[in-house]
Design an enzyme around this catalytic site. Structure first.
Site, mmCIF file in Angstrom:
data_model
loop_
_atom_site.group_PDB
_atom_site.id
_atom_site.type_symbol
_atom_site.label_atom_id
_atom_site.label_comp_id
_atom_site.label_asym_id
_atom_site.label_seq_id
_atom_site.Cartn_x
_atom_site.Cartn_y
_atom_site.Cartn_z
ATOM 1 N N ASP A 1 159.823 12.684 6.282
ATOM 2 C CA ASP A 1 159.298 11.868 7.382
ATOM 3 C C ASP A 1 159.204 12.705 8.650
ATOM 4 O O ASP A 1 159.911 13.713 8.800
ATOM 5 C CB ASP A 1 160.231 10.682 7.653
ATOM 6 C CG ASP A 1 160.305 9.747 6.459
ATOM 7 O OD1 ASP A 1 159.360 9.735 5.657
ATOM 8 O OD2 ASP A 1 161.318 9.039 6.354
HETATM 9 N N1 URA Z 1 164.093 9.671 2.478
HETATM 10 C C1 URA Z 1 163.686 9.209 3.680
HETATM 11 O O1 URA Z 1 163.929 8.064 4.027
HETATM 12 N N2 URA Z 1 163.000 10.043 4.476
HETATM 13 C C2 URA Z 1 162.727 11.320 4.168
HETATM 14 O O2 URA Z 1 162.122 12.037 4.960
HETATM 15 C C3 URA Z 1 163.171 11.802 2.921
HETATM 16 C C4 URA Z 1 163.851 10.946 2.090
#
Ligand code: URA
Length: 238
Positions: A106
């Site tokens: 993310d």
């Molecule tokens: N899980 C999440 O919630 N975000 C990420 O970036 C990776 C795994």
């Protein structure tokens, strides 16, 4: 392989910039098949020519693998009209190599991100068939407890009915904000955040620290990258 400009081939190793290469050639320190190179726009086939700088093979690779410590605020995509991507953190010569991130983090997640132009191996690493473990360090709001670990082990069912595979939650510290390691074998959208939110412990910070046998290099500050060694790429293949 197609013939390419000598300066481009040498710079693609990431060891020297195009400017450095120009100087090296001028100083007579670049040999192509044992003969000093005349200029950077000479063309040769990098898979056949022996190219050396100061007597050492440049270590040309057909495919490139990088490890990056992704910083917060960048998208793990190759292009995006809405913001800067992790490719913007790379120098021009690497941006021209068609690299893409292996899986997604993310925008507000930090940590281990592999980048490559080796589509076949990247596809395998991402395939759920191979069950590559991904380990995250997280800080969450609220007190983590044994019941949360049990729920992770048993496989959490999210609010929208999505069944998560059994996962591991290892509590590192408990307080108003708790710390933990989370190990997942799959990579669904916002998965760590959604799993912890379903336990009433929203994620405040998330960093990926491991993917299979690959551990985030502690010397890499956020936003920095390095090339994987041949041994490391071999390990990924295993
Ligand atoms: N899980 C999440 O919630 N975000 C990420 O970036 C990776 C795994």
């Amino acid at each position: 392989m197609e013939k390419q400009r000598l300066d481009k081939i040498i710079a693609s190793t990431g060891k020297w910039s195009r400017k450095d290469v120009k100087l090296l050639i001028k100083q007579g320190r670049v040999l192509v098949n044992g003969v000093p190179a005349g200029s950077g726009d000479e063309k040769c086939d990098p898979s056949e020519a022996i190219i050396a700088v100061d007597g050492e093979d440049i270590g040309y690779r057909k495919v490139t693998w990088l490890m990056m410590n992704k910083p917060v605020g960048y998208l793990s995509a190759t292009e995006d009209g809405r913001g800067e991507t992790v490719l913007d953190l790379l120098p021009q010569e690497l941006q021209r190599q068609n690299l893409f991130p292996v899986g997604r983090l993310d925008k507000d997640t930090e940590g281990l991100l592999l980048l490559t132009n080796d589509g076949v191996l990247a596809h395998k690493l991402l395939s759920p068939k191979y069950h590559i473990d991904k380990v995250y360090y997280t800080r969450v709001q609220g007190q983590l407890e044994e019941a949360d670990c049990r729920a992770f082990r048993e496989g959490i069912v999210l609010g929208d009915g999505l069944h998560c595979m059994p996962a591991e939650l290892e509590i590192l510290s408990v307080g108003e904000v708790s710390e933990a390691h989370v190990t997942l074998r799959e990579g669904k959208f916002h998965q760590v955040k959604r799993m912890l939110a379903s336990r009433g412990k929203p994620v405040r910070y998330l960093r990926r620290i491991k993917m299979g046998k690959m551990t985030l290099d502690p010397d890499l500050l956020p936003g920095k990258y390095r090339f994987l060694s041949e041994d490391e790429v071999e390990k990924l293949r295993e």
